[in-house]
Design a protein around this motif. Structure first.
Motif, mmCIF file in Angstrom:
data_model
loop_
_atom_site.group_PDB
_atom_site.id
_atom_site.type_symbol
_atom_site.label_atom_id
_atom_site.label_comp_id
_atom_site.label_asym_id
_atom_site.label_seq_id
_atom_site.Cartn_x
_atom_site.Cartn_y
_atom_site.Cartn_z
ATOM 1 N N GLU A 25 -17.522 44.289 33.793
ATOM 2 C CA GLU A 25 -16.735 45.083 34.750
ATOM 3 C C GLU A 25 -16.695 44.425 36.124
ATOM 4 O O GLU A 25 -15.774 44.653 36.893
ATOM 5 N N MET A 26 -17.720 43.642 36.451
ATOM 6 C CA MET A 26 -17.790 42.983 37.755
ATOM 7 C C MET A 26 -17.378 41.518 37.682
ATOM 8 O O MET A 26 -17.364 40.827 38.686
ATOM 9 N N ASN A 27 -17.049 41.062 36.504
ATOM 10 C CA ASN A 27 -16.701 39.664 36.281
ATOM 11 C C ASN A 27 -15.215 39.457 36.527
ATOM 12 O O ASN A 27 -14.381 40.179 35.986
ATOM 13 N N ASP A 28 -14.899 38.466 37.331
ATOM 14 C CA ASP A 28 -13.490 38.157 37.593
ATOM 15 C C ASP A 28 -12.910 37.204 36.547
ATOM 16 O O ASP A 28 -11.824 36.678 36.705
ATOM 17 N N GLY A 29 -13.671 36.982 35.490
ATOM 18 C CA GLY A 29 -13.233 36.086 34.426
ATOM 19 C C GLY A 29 -13.781 34.678 34.559
ATOM 20 O O GLY A 29 -13.610 33.857 33.660
ATOM 21 N N SER A 30 -14.476 34.400 35.661
ATOM 22 C CA SER A 30 -15.002 33.045 35.875
ATOM 23 C C SER A 30 -16.360 32.820 35.222
ATOM 24 O O SER A 30 -16.810 31.690 35.105
ATOM 25 N N GLN A 109 -22.970 37.440 41.570
ATOM 26 C CA GLN A 109 -23.195 36.237 42.375
ATOM 27 C C GLN A 109 -22.526 35.015 41.744
ATOM 28 O O GLN A 109 -22.008 34.159 42.455
ATOM 29 N N ALA A 110 -22.508 34.947 40.431
ATOM 30 C CA ALA A 110 -21.896 33.811 39.740
ATOM 31 C C ALA A 110 -20.379 33.777 39.902
ATOM 32 O O ALA A 110 -19.762 32.732 39.695
ATOM 33 N N THR A 111 -19.778 34.900 40.283
ATOM 34 C CA THR A 111 -18.337 34.886 40.585
ATOM 35 C C THR A 111 -18.076 34.273 41.953
ATOM 36 O O THR A 111 -16.947 33.892 42.257
ATOM 37 N N ILE A 112 -19.129 34.154 42.762
ATOM 38 C CA ILE A 112 -19.022 33.617 44.117
ATOM 39 C C ILE A 112 -19.436 32.150 44.176
ATOM 40 O O ILE A 112 -18.853 31.357 44.907
ATOM 41 N N THR A 113 -20.464 31.795 43.413
ATOM 42 C CA THR A 113 -21.003 30.432 43.431
ATOM 43 C C THR A 113 -21.441 30.031 42.032
ATOM 44 O O THR A 113 -21.766 30.896 41.220
#
Length: 132
Positions: A25-30, A109-113
């Motif tokens: 739900e918080m993942n932008d697909g990256s 955090q992994a969607t950011i970095t």
């Protein structure tokens, strides 16, 4: 090479799949998220082979983070890592954190970095989360 991959390891396939559903739900697909819960035959437990397969399915990721619930899930994950090729082993990291809060924070955090140290530090800080 893709960004970050996440493997969620639990003694319960339902728990691993449910947590994967929550963090998606918080993942932008990256971020690629794979559930690797339960033992063979749908039993409660863990499977090093199932975890190895999950890790190998993320081999195109720059980093792979493993979130495990407790006890033998950690041992099974470590065994799975030992069975990997050296190149892939170097990109796999066990994250010492509460599985639900840590995986949630880590995926955000992994969607950011894609810096594994930053992601793991944010995940580990979930230990300090006050719930009341």
């Amino acid at each position: 090479m893709a960004g970050t991959g996440v493997v969620i390891v639990s003694h319960s396939a339902k728990l691993a799949e449910g947590l994967a559903e929550i963090v998606e739900e918080m993942n932008d697909g990256s971020v690629k998220v794979i559930a690797a819960g339960g033992a063979d035959g749908g039993r409660i437990g863990t499977s090093a082979i199932k975890i190895q397969d999950a890790i190998e399915s993320l081999e195109d990721c720059k980093n792979i983070l493993i979130y495990a619930d407790m006890g033998s899930s950690i041992i099974s994950a470590e065994t799975a890592i030992d069975m990997l090729d050296d190149d892939l082993q170097e990109r796999v990291h066990m994250v010492d954190c509460p599985i639900v809060e840590g995986a949630f924070a880590g995926v955000v955090q992994a969607t950011i970095t894609d810096d594994p140290e930053e992601i793991m530090n944010v995940s580990k800080s979930a230990k300090e989360l006050c719930k009341c």
